[in-house]
Design an enzyme around this catalytic site. Structure first.
Site, PDB file in Angstrom:
ATOM      1  N   ASN A  45       0.951  -1.242  -0.080  1.00 35.28           N
ATOM      2  CA  ASN A  45       0.064   0.165   0.120  1.00 35.28           C
ATOM      3  C   ASN A  45       0.899   1.046  -0.045  1.00 35.28           C
ATOM      4  O   ASN A  45       1.511   1.750   1.088  1.00 35.28           O
ATOM      5  CB  ASN A  45      -0.908  -0.160   1.293  1.00 35.28           C
ATOM      6  CG  ASN A  45      -1.894   1.222   1.321  1.00 35.28           C
ATOM      7  OD1 ASN A  45      -1.869   1.933   0.436  1.00 35.28           O
ATOM      8  ND2 ASN A  45      -2.286   1.286   2.481  1.00 35.28           N
ATOM      9  N   HIS A  53      -9.242   0.877   4.925  1.00 33.77           N
ATOM     10  CA  HIS A  53      -8.180   1.126   5.927  1.00 33.77           C
ATOM     11  C   HIS A  53      -8.250   2.043   6.873  1.00 33.77           C
ATOM     12  O   HIS A  53      -9.274   2.915   6.784  1.00 33.77           O
ATOM     13  CB  HIS A  53      -6.985   1.712   4.813  1.00 33.77           C
ATOM     14  CG  HIS A  53      -5.800   1.532   5.161  1.00 33.77           C
ATOM     15  ND1 HIS A  53      -5.450   2.718   6.034  1.00 33.77           N
ATOM     16  CD2 HIS A  53      -4.668   0.894   5.062  1.00 33.77           C
ATOM     17  CE1 HIS A  53      -3.900   2.323   6.633  1.00 33.77           C
ATOM     18  NE2 HIS A  53      -3.726   1.326   5.910  1.00 33.77           N
TER      19      HIS A  53
HETATM   20  P1  13P Z   1       3.117   0.178   7.693  1.00 29.11           P
HETATM   21  O1  13P Z   1       3.688  -0.766   7.042  1.00 29.11           O
HETATM   22  O2  13P Z   1       3.904   1.616   7.287  1.00 29.11           O
HETATM   23  O3  13P Z   1       3.024   0.225   9.356  1.00 29.11           O
HETATM   24  O4  13P Z   1       1.828   0.618   7.063  1.00 29.11           O
HETATM   25  C1  13P Z   1       0.794  -0.540   7.039  1.00 29.11           C
HETATM   26  C2  13P Z   1      -0.439  -0.237   6.428  1.00 29.11           C
HETATM   27  O5  13P Z   1      -1.099   0.617   6.741  1.00 29.11           O
HETATM   28  C3  13P Z   1      -0.683  -1.062   4.931  1.00 29.11           C
HETATM   29  O6  13P Z   1      -1.872  -0.618   4.843  1.00 29.11           O
END
Ligand code: 13P
Length: 251
Positions: free
Chosen positions: A9, A96
């Site tokens: 993402n 999300h």
């Molecule tokens: P991080 O891997 O930066 O903690 O983010 C996770 C996330 O929100 C993926 O959708």
């Protein structure tokens, strides 16, 4: 047997030239690899068409980070499912925690978005997760159950086959603080139980449940080796080819 899915993402990062740079590194870094997982990248809307054309003959698939549930009309700033599909996407992230908290999306909106994705032949990556306050108050499972049940309201067992679930504890996102493999496994197993109750044991067994929240090359293997963790939804570490490829290889 479930096949792991590693998704990146990108959040609100990278313009077109940065997109091209990262994807060319990913495509060349993965091209001779026999992968044990499927790989998805979710760049911003403006990069989706480019990402789709650059990954066309590779083992990387493309997803969007959000959609709006209406087909078209006066919804300034929103993007429809058919636009995303037209940009070459197969997947779309829905619910999300950043959408839930910063953009005030609730379970009802998320349910509508999941249904729109499914009816448009996009596969939702449906995210759930508790905040730190909720975890510390001992209501993690209550919150997860509410999000899963409401998000999947009126979705058929047949359609469930096209959904990926992602457990992302909010306190682990972008904080460098990962859930321990045991904490994550416990919630993943709980989610599979909810699915089994709503649908059936066999649907629960087939469902891919990714973990997300500070997944890095050095913790990926241990997380991914848990029975009910079937991949990762990666934020920060997917922005560099080296770290994303290392996570993919750990799968
Ligand atoms: P991080 O891997 O930066 O903690 O983010 C996770 C996330 O929100 C993926 O959708």
């Amino acid at each position: 047997m479930r096949r792991n899915i590693i998704a990146g993402n990108w959040k609100m990062n990278y313009n077109l030239s940065e997109t091209e740079d990262l994807i060319s590194k990913l495509v060349s870094g993965l091209k001779d690899e026999k992968l044990n997982c499927d790989v998805i990248i979710c760049p911003p809307f403006t990069s989706l068409s480019l990402a789709s054309s650059l990954t066309k003959s590779s083992n990387i698939k493309v997803g969007a980070q959000n959609l709006y549930f209406e087909d078209n009309g006066a919804f300034t700033g929103e993007i429809s499912a058919s636009m995303i599909l037209g940009a070459g996407c197969e997947y779309v992230i829905i619910g999300h925690s950043e959408r839930r908290t910063i953009f005030a999306e609730n379970d009802e909106i998320i349910n509508k978005k999941i249904k729109k994705a499914l009816s448009s032949n996009l596969k939702p990556i449906f995210c759930v997760g508790e905040t730190l306050e909720e975890r510390e108050s001992g209501i993690t499972k209550e919150i997860i159950k509410r999000q899963v049940v409401n998000g999947l309201k009126d979705i058929t067992e047949k359609n469930l086959e096209n959904i990926i679930l992602a457990y992302e504890p909010v306190w682990a996102i972008g904080t460098g603080k990962t859930a321990s493999p045991e904490q994550a496994q416990d919630v993943h197993n709980f989610i599979r139980g909810i699915i089994s109750n709503i649908y059936s044991k066999s649907s629960a067994e087939k469902l891919i449940i990714q973990y997300g929240g500070s997944v890095k090359p050095d913790n990926a293997k241990e997380l991914l080796s848990q029975d009910d963790i079937d991949g990762a939804l990666v934020g920060g570490a997917c922005l560099k080819a080296e770290s994303f490829i290392a996570i993919i290889k750990a799968s």
